[in-house]
Design a protein around this motif. Structure first.
Motif, mmCIF file in Angstrom:
data_model
loop_
_atom_site.group_PDB
_atom_site.id
_atom_site.type_symbol
_atom_site.label_atom_id
_atom_site.label_comp_id
_atom_site.label_asym_id
_atom_site.label_seq_id
_atom_site.Cartn_x
_atom_site.Cartn_y
_atom_site.Cartn_z
ATOM 1 N N LEU A 1 -21.617 -36.974 39.566
ATOM 2 C CA LEU A 1 -20.762 -37.729 38.644
ATOM 3 C C LEU A 1 -19.288 -37.511 38.977
ATOM 4 C CD1 LEU A 1 -22.488 -37.363 35.168
ATOM 5 C CD2 LEU A 1 -21.915 -39.484 36.342
ATOM 6 N N PRO B 1 -23.715 -32.849 37.713
ATOM 7 C CA PRO B 1 -22.296 -33.096 37.460
ATOM 8 C C PRO B 1 -21.472 -33.333 38.727
ATOM 9 C CG PRO B 1 -22.853 -30.781 37.089
ATOM 10 C CD PRO B 1 -24.133 -31.511 37.266
ATOM 11 N N GLY C 1 -26.814 -39.662 35.924
ATOM 12 C CA GLY C 1 -26.910 -38.505 35.046
ATOM 13 C C GLY C 1 -27.894 -37.456 35.535
ATOM 14 N N ASP C 2 -29.003 -37.885 36.135
ATOM 15 C CA ASP C 2 -30.010 -36.937 36.596
ATOM 16 C C ASP C 2 -29.613 -36.238 37.889
ATOM 17 O OD1 ASP C 2 -31.570 -37.628 34.437
ATOM 18 O OD2 ASP C 2 -32.676 -39.181 35.540
ATOM 19 N N LEU D 1 -24.065 -42.333 33.145
ATOM 20 C CA LEU D 1 -25.139 -41.367 32.928
ATOM 21 C C LEU D 1 -26.504 -41.967 33.277
ATOM 22 C CD1 LEU D 1 -23.982 -39.684 29.588
ATOM 23 C CD2 LEU D 1 -23.814 -38.778 31.912
ATOM 24 N N MET E 1 -22.301 -35.037 28.686
ATOM 25 C CA MET E 1 -23.129 -34.121 29.468
ATOM 26 C C MET E 1 -23.083 -32.698 28.924
ATOM 27 S SD MET E 1 -22.539 -35.229 33.422
ATOM 28 C CE MET E 1 -23.890 -34.160 33.927
ATOM 29 N N THR F 1 -17.404 -38.668 29.555
ATOM 30 C CA THR F 1 -18.546 -38.326 30.413
ATOM 31 C C THR F 1 -18.871 -36.841 30.307
ATOM 32 O OG1 THR F 1 -17.960 -40.085 31.974
ATOM 33 C CG2 THR F 1 -19.420 -38.342 32.772
ATOM 34 N N ALA F 2 -17.825 -36.009 30.355
ATOM 35 C CA ALA F 2 -18.031 -34.560 30.231
ATOM 36 C C ALA F 2 -18.618 -34.206 28.876
ATOM 37 C CB ALA F 2 -16.700 -33.840 30.446
#
Length: 608
Positions: free
Chosen positions: A506, A503, A499-500, A495, A541, A537-538
Motif C-alpha cells: 500500500l 502495508p 489490502g491483503d 484496501l 488498516m 488508509t492507515a
C-alpha cells in the motif's frame, strides 16, 4: 455515491483538467474552487476560506521572505562561486559539490530560485572546463528536487502533509524528520548521476570563459555589441520635449533607447530610459539598433541626432547603474503568444527587452513584433533596482542569469552575516520546538528586517502569491472529500485491491499514485489531495499514519520524469539542450530507485 460527492468529484476533475490545460492560470482555478464549493452546498463559506488562516500557508509565505534575504545579501551567489572554485578541473567533484550545495541551499529556500541562481554558474564552469552543459544541468535539477526531501520547510508539500497530521489531532513532523531519508536519496542521486552522465554527453561544448559572464559577455551572446550606439540630440531635433512612448522609435526606426546621459553641473548623470523619459537638447542617447546599417537609411538625420564615439560597451562603462539580466518564460507564462511590444515590458517593469534567444540561438534585431514562446530567454536592461524586482516573480518569467557585476550591486551585501544569523535562529527554534514553526519563521523574518537584510517592499515582492492561493484553494477539496465520503471510497478501493498484500505494498501504491498525479498537476495540489487518503488508509488498516504521509510527501517531490512536471526541470531544459525523452530516460529509473528507497527505508524510520 451521493449527490454531494458527485459534485465534489466533478469539481475536482474539472480543476485537474484546467490545471493540465493551464487555462485559466492555476491560482484563478483555485479561487473558482473556493467560490464553487459553497455555492454547491458542499461546504460553508467559513470552511471554504479557512485556508487563508492556515498556519502552513503563512509559514510558506515567511519562507519566501527568508529566501529573499539570502539572495539580497549575496549568500546564494557566493555559495555558487565557492562551489565553482572548489571543483577545480574535476567533473566528478563538480557534480558532487553541485548536488550537495544545491540540495543544502534548497532545503531552506525555494528550489526554483536556487536552480535559477546556479544555472549561469554551471554554464560558465562547463565552458571553462570544456565539457557539455548537458552533463551538469540534469544533476542540477535533480538536486533541486531532492532538496525538498531534506527538511520540513524545504517544499510546500512537506508542510501540507504536516498540517494534515496536525488537523487530525496528531503530532506533526519535526524539522529534521525528512532528513535521514532525504540524505539517503541524495546520496543515491549523486551516485546515479555520476553513472548516468554518460547518457547526457550530447550537448554543446563551450569555449573558455570567465567564472561568471560579465555584461559584455551577455551583450556579445545576444549579438548586441555591433548594435550599440551613442547619439547626441540636436537642439532642433523633433525628439526634444516629447516622451519616448509617443515617439515610436522602435517601431518606426528600429531604435531602442536604453538610457540617457545628461550633463548636469559639470558631471554626467545616467537616466535609465522609460516610456516617460523626455529627451532634451545635448542629451546622449544610449541606443540599441535593429541593424548596424540603420544609419545608412537616413534615420539619424530625420530624427535630429548625430553619432558620438563609443570606445567600449556602455553596459560596462555604466555597470554600477545600468544592468543586464536574462529572464526565462516558464510553461505557464501568460506572455507566451504575445509580442514584445504587447508585453509592454518597459512600462510595466521599467526594463527594456534588448535580446531574445530561442533554442539556444539569438534572434537578430529589435524584435518588437516577435511572438514569444514558452522556453524563450529574454535579455533585459535597466537599473539594478528594477532588475532586483524581477526576482522570484515565477508566474510569467523567472530571473535566470545575472552577470558578474551583480557582486558590486547586491543591495545588502554587508548584511550577509546577519542573514546567516537570522537563518540559524529560525532553524534553531524549529529544531528545539520552543515555539511553533510559524513563529520561528516569523521571528527569522523580523530579524532579517531589523538587520536590514530585506526591506518591506522586497519582502512583499518575494512572496509567490499564486502558489499560496493555489494551496488555499485546494485545501477545501480535502475537507469536501472527507465530508462527502470520497476519502472513504478511495481508501476502500485501495484496501480491496491491495489490502491483503500488506502495508508496504500500500505504501508503494500511494507513492506511485502521488508521483503519477504530480506529472499533471502541481505537486502541492497533489499533496493536498493525497495526504487525507494516506491518513485514512492507515486508520483503516490500524497502523501508524506517519509512513504513509511521508511516502506522499516524498513522492510529491519526485518530479523527475518529465520536463514539465516541475518548474525546476523546465528551467534547465534549454540550457542543457534536452529533449522530452531525455527526462524519461534519466528520470523514470531514478523515480523507481526513490520508490525502492521509500518502501525499504520509511518503515524503518517510521514503523507501521
Amino acid at each position: 455515491m451521493n449527490t454531494q460527492l458527485a459534485i465534489t468529484l466533478a469539481l475536482l476533475l474539472t480543476s485537474m483538467v484546467l490545471f493540465i490545460r493551464n487555462k485559466p492560470r492555476m491560482d484563478v482555478v483555485a479561487l473558482l474552487v473556493i467560490v464553487a464549493l459553497p455555492l454547491s452546498g458542499v461546504l460553508t463559506v467559513q470552511e471554504a476560506v479557512a485556508g487563508f488562516s492556515d498556519p502552513s500557508v503563512l509559514l510558506i509565505a515567511a519562507l519566501f521572505v527568508i529566501g529573499d534575504g539570502l539572495v539580497r545579501t549575496g549568500i546564494a551567489y557566493k555559495l555558487g562561486d565557492w562551489m565553482a572554485h572548489k571543483a577545480g578541473s574535476s567533473e566528478t567533484r563538480l557534480i558532487v559539490l553541485l548536488m550537495l550545495t544545491v540540495a543544502a541551499l534548497g532545503s531552506v529556500m525555494s528550489s526554483t530560485g536556487v536552480v535559477a541562481i546556479f544555472i549561469p554558474v554551471v554554464m560558465s564552469v562547463a565552458m571553462r572546463m570544456n565539457i557539455p552543459a548537458s552533463r551538469l544541468m540534469m544533476p542540477l535539477s535533480f538536486a533541486g528536487l531532492i532538496s525538498g526531501m531534506l527538511t520540513l520547510v524545504a517544499t510546500p508539500p512537506n508542510l501540507v502533509v504536516h498540517a494534515e497530521l496536525v488537523r487530525q489531532g496528531l503530532d506533526g513532523f519535526h524539522f529534521f524528520s525528512f532528513t535521514p531519508i532525504g540524505l539517503v536519496i541524495l546520496l543515491c542521486g549523486i551516485g546515479y548521476m555520476l553513472f548516468a552522465r554518460r547518457w547526457l554527453g550530447s550537448g554543446q561544448v563551450g569555449k573558455d570563459e570567465p567564472e561568471r559572464q560579465t555584461m559584455q559577455d551577455l551583450a556579445a551572446l545576444y549579438q548586441l555589441t555591433e548594435r550599440e550606439r551613442r547619439l547626441r540630440v540636436e537642439p532642433d531635433s523633433p525628439l526634444v520635449g516629447r516622451p519616448l512612448n509617443e515617439l515610436e522609435l522602435r517601431s518606426e526606426y528600429g531604435i531602442n533607447v536604453i538610457a540617457v546621459e545628461r550633463q548636469r553641473r559639470f558631471r554626467n548623470l545616467l537616466q535609465v530610459a522609460t516610456g516617460n523619459t523626455v529627451p532634451q537638447p545635448g542629451d546622449i542617447l544610449l541606443v540599441d539598433l535593429a541593424s548596424p546599417a540603420i544609419a545608412l537609411m537616413g534615420a539619424y538625420q530625420e530624427i535630429g541626432v548625430t553619432p558620438v564615439s563609443l570606445e567600449s560597451s556602455y553596459y560596462s562603462v555604466h555597470s554600477h547603474q545600468l544592468g543586464l539580466a536574462e529572464v526565462a518564460l516558464p510553461p505557464e507564462s501568460r506572455l507566451a503568444g504575445k509580442s514584445i511590444q504587447e508585453v509592454a515590458f518597459r512600462s510595466r517593469h521599467r526594463l527594456n527587452v534588448v535580446g531574445l534567444r530561442r533554442n539556444g540561438q539569438a534572434l537578430p534585431g529589435v524584435l518588437v513584433d516577435e511572438k514569444l514562446r514558452a522556453g524563450d530567454t529574454l535579455l533585459v536592461a535597466g537599473s539594478w533596482k528594477d532588475i532586483d524586482r524581477l526576482h522570484l516573480l515565477t508566474r510569467d518569467f523567472v530571473l535566470l542569469s545575472l552577470p558578474s557585476e551583480i557582486r558590486e550591486v547586491v543591495p545588502a551585501a554587508r548584511k550577509a552575516p546577519y542573514a546567516l544569523l537570522s537563518l540559524a535562529v529560525m532553524i534553531g527554534l524549529m529544531v528545539s520546538g520552543v515555539v511553533s514553526n510559524l513563529m520561528a519563521a516569523l521571528i527569522g523574518c523580523l530579524l532579517m528586517g531589523s538587520f536590514k537584510c530585506i526591506t518591506m517592499d522586497s519582502a512583499y515582492r518575494s512572496i509567490h502569491w499564486p502558489s499560496l492561493i493555489l494551496i488555499v484553494g485546494m485545501l477545501p477539496f480535502a475537507l469536501a472529500l472527507q465530508k462527502t465520503g470520497g476519502i472513504d471510497l478511495a481508501v476502500g478501493g485501495l484496501l480491496e485491491l491491495f489490502g491483503d498484500a500488506g502495508p508496504r505494498v500500500l505504501l508503494a501504491t500511494l507513492f506511485i499514485a502521488t508521483a503519477v498525479t504530480g506529472l499533471f498537476i502541481s505537486n502541492t495540489a497533489t499533496a493536498v489531495l493525497m495526504a487525507p487518503v494516506a491518513l485514512a488508509t492507515a486508520q483503516a488498516m490500524g497502523v501508524s499514519p506517519y509512513p504513509f504521509v511521508m511516502a506522499v510527501a516524498l513522492a510529491a517531490s519526485a518530479a523527475f520524469m518529465t520536463p514539465v512536471s516541475s518548474p525546476v526541470n523546465t528551467l534547465v531544459l534549454d540550457p542543457g539542450g534536452y529533449r522530452f525523452a531525455d527526462f524519461l530516460k534519466i528520470g523514470v529509473p531514478f523515480t523507481l530507485l526513490v520508490l525502492l528507497v521509500t518502501v525499504v527505508l520509511v518503515p524503518l524510520v517510521f514503523p507501521f
